[in-house]
Design a protein around this motif. Structure first.
Motif, PDB file in Angstrom:
ATOM      1  N   UNK A   1      94.703  42.683  36.048  1.00  0.00           N
ATOM      2  CA  UNK A   1      93.386  42.926  35.451  1.00  0.00           C
ATOM      3  C   UNK A   1      92.307  42.009  36.036  1.00  0.00           C
ATOM      4  N   UNK A   2      92.649  40.758  36.289  1.00  0.00           N
ATOM      5  CA  UNK A   2      91.669  39.792  36.807  1.00  0.00           C
ATOM      6  C   UNK A   2      91.073  40.232  38.139  1.00  0.00           C
ATOM      7  N   UNK A   3      91.949  40.674  39.077  1.00  0.00           N
ATOM      8  CA  UNK A   3      91.472  41.113  40.404  1.00  0.00           C
ATOM      9  C   UNK A   3      90.634  42.386  40.244  1.00  0.00           C
ATOM     10  N   UNK A   4      91.143  43.325  39.414  1.00  0.00           N
ATOM     11  CA  UNK A   4      90.417  44.588  39.209  1.00  0.00           C
ATOM     12  C   UNK A   4      89.039  44.320  38.604  1.00  0.00           C
ATOM     13  N   UNK A   5      88.982  43.371  37.670  1.00  0.00           N
ATOM     14  CA  UNK A   5      87.710  43.029  37.019  1.00  0.00           C
ATOM     15  C   UNK A   5      86.700  42.506  38.038  1.00  0.00           C
ATOM     16  N   UNK A   6      87.183  41.694  38.990  1.00  0.00           N
ATOM     17  CA  UNK A   6      86.294  41.174  40.046  1.00  0.00           C
ATOM     18  C   UNK A   6      85.795  42.305  40.951  1.00  0.00           C
ATOM     19  N   UNK A   7      86.674  43.270  41.227  1.00  0.00           N
ATOM     20  CA  UNK A   7      86.259  44.437  42.032  1.00  0.00           C
ATOM     21  C   UNK A   7      85.130  45.175  41.304  1.00  0.00           C
ATOM     22  N   UNK A   8      85.318  45.399  40.001  1.00  0.00           N
ATOM     23  CA  UNK A   8      84.306  46.115  39.208  1.00  0.00           C
ATOM     24  C   UNK A   8      82.990  45.348  39.182  1.00  0.00           C
ATOM     25  N   UNK A   9      83.079  44.013  39.038  1.00  0.00           N
ATOM     26  CA  UNK A   9      81.866  43.187  38.968  1.00  0.00           C
ATOM     27  C   UNK A   9      81.159  43.115  40.318  1.00  0.00           C
ATOM     28  N   UNK A  10      81.931  42.855  41.391  1.00  0.00           N
ATOM     29  CA  UNK A  10      81.331  42.663  42.722  1.00  0.00           C
ATOM     30  C   UNK A  10      80.593  43.909  43.198  1.00  0.00           C
ATOM     31  N   UNK A  11      81.159  45.083  42.910  1.00  0.00           N
ATOM     32  CA  UNK A  11      80.555  46.322  43.414  1.00  0.00           C
ATOM     33  C   UNK A  11      79.773  47.064  42.330  1.00  0.00           C
TER      34      UNK A  11
END
Length: 468
Positions: free
Chosen positions: A332-342
């Motif tokens: 979830x942590x990595x996916x959350x960063x993907x959602x935030x960054x893009x």
């Protein structure tokens, strides 16, 4: 007298003079039948007659010098024959070819009657690449001539490095070659010759385009993240190119603006953003590579999503990362960063994940997902409820107990009622409705009674009527 075209006769006469070694006389005869091309930049070698003349001159084994009234002609001829066994051998001897009369004769006919491509190709055949390049530049020939006459013969003959060195020697900044180099890159891309393209882009110091080619090397043809795990060196190369580009931009910022026309430009903020994307892709690659090798990977898709694609593909990456860990929390942590960054639509991704979990019958994992979403700190009030509502389309496949648990996890009573109605649980919808503020409760119960009447549920209809 007969009105026939005399061109053929003049040409035959000229060829006879050539073979007899009488070059001046041959020129005079050919002058009557050969004509210069209308368009010097046409992509061919000119008329067949001119090609025949050049072919004969090139195939002549011993160089014969101009034989006119010069008494020393035979002496010079003997000296030339001793010095070189053949035209081709002499051509390799430090440019001595240029003093060879047959070489000069070829150039006379090419410059008088040949196309630019014919002249360039002649130079290239005789290892005079520098002369070919200078001719191209002086005549401001179109890029197609560079591709056809110089570039293709160079890489096919393994002389690409020689070409690059000459381009740099003639113009160290490569500016005058910009149009030709970009055309060469486009040609290589059309042909799918990406390794030669990458080499050329590095020579051009076109770091942004070189980074784009590395992205292709990383993503192309990969069927799994295990494969991508073995291609991570390309990600490092992308970063290297972008960092070098940033250094060059910051160095040139202090100096007077250089008019570089052909290298791809990009703002420093965009480059930094791309470097962050590469870092995040490395993290995603390591994580999914580990998941695949440890056997926790569930999803098998036709195409492999990476962060170098469009927003839909990036959302697929986020879904894949959440679903492929040992549990929801792990990725979830990595996916959350993907959602935030893009700045992707998070609710869409979470809903997609929830639907996938319903298919996999992992109902407790949906509750884990809701917990992670709520703890992320950026979830809106109804996000959790919307995720559950979105996956209730599949309610028929969800066991009753798990379905009740999911609906009970919802925050808003209004959403619970909507969920119960979606799942045809009208009695439960009634029980939540009567708990609301009086006027709202009346509206809700009336709605439930109407639904019960429509579906033929007399028991719930009676209960509603009694309460009303």
């Amino acid at each position: 007298k007969s009105g026939l075209d005399p061109g053929g006769a003049w040409h035959a006469w000229g060829m006879a003079c050539l073979k007899a070694g009488n070059l001046n006389s041959a020129r005079e005869k050919f002058n009557r039948c050969l004509k210069p091309p209308v368009d010097l930049n046409q992509l061919n070698h000119g008329s067949r007659l001119v090609q025949d003349v050049i072919q004969y001159l090139e195939s002549t084994v011993k160089p014969i010098l101009i034989a006119d009234d010069d008494y020393f002609a035979t002496l010079r001829e003997l000296e030339a024959t001793l010095r070189t066994r053949s035209l081709s051998l002499e051509m390799m001897c430090e440019g001595k070819i240029q003093h060879n009369s047959y070489y000069q004769e070829c150039l006379f006919y090419l410059h008088s009657y040949g196309t630019n491509l014919a002249i360039i190709s002649f130079y290239m055949r005789h290892d005079c690449m520098r002369e070919a390049l200078l001719h191209l530049l002086n005549k401001e020939s179109p890029s197609e001539l560079f591709i056809e006459g110089i570039f293709i013969p160079s890489y096919e003959g393994g002389k690409l490095h020689m070409l690059e060195n000459l381009l740099e020697t003639i113009d160290p900044g490569l500016e005058s070659w910009g149009v030709y180099l970009i055309a060469a890159c486009k040609y290589l891309q059309r042909k799918n010759y990406y390794h030669i393209l990458y080499e050329l882009q590095q020579f051009m110091k076109d770091h942004v385009r070189a980074a784009m080619t590395c992205i292709r090397f990383f993503t192309h043809g990969a069927k799994s993240y295990t494969e991508l795990g073995g291609k991570q060196t390309w990600l490092l190369k992308i970063k290297d190119h972008l960092k070098v580009y940033l250094q060059e931009v910051s160095r040139s910022a202090g100096r007077k603006k250089m008019a570089c026309t052909f290298r791809k430009k990009m703002s420093a903020t965009d480059v930094s953003r791309h470097i962050n994307t590469v870092d995040l892709q490395m993290e995603v690659t390591k994580f999914l590579h580990r998941c695949e090798t440890s056997g926790t990977s569930q999803m098998t898709g036709s195409s492999l999503p990476t962060l170098f694609g469009n927003n839909n593909m990036k959302m697929d990456v986020a879904c894949k990362v959440i679903l492929e860990g040992k549990n929801i929390e792990e990725g979830f942590g990595i996916a959350f960063r993907v959602l935030q960054d893009f700045q992707l639509e998070a609710t869409d991704v979470y809903s997609k994940v929830a639907k996938q979990l319903v298919k996999q019958q992992k109902y407790s994992e949906i509750r884990q997902l809701l917990k992670c979403v709520n703890e992320s700190g950026v979830a809106a009030k109804n996000d959790g409820d919307n995720i559950i509502l979105n996956c209730l389309n599949e309610f028929k496949s969800i066991p009753a107990e798990d379905l009740d648990n999911l609906i009970q996890d919802m925050d808003s009573d209004e959403n619970k009622i909507q969920a119960y109605v979606m799942c045809n649980k009208l009695r439960s919808a009634y029980l939540v409705s009567v708990r609301q503020e009086k006027t709202r409760a009346v509206q809700l119960v009336q709605h439930v009674r109407q639904l019960a009447e429509n579906s033929g549920d007399d028991v719930v209809k009676a209960i509603c009527a009694q309460w009303l």
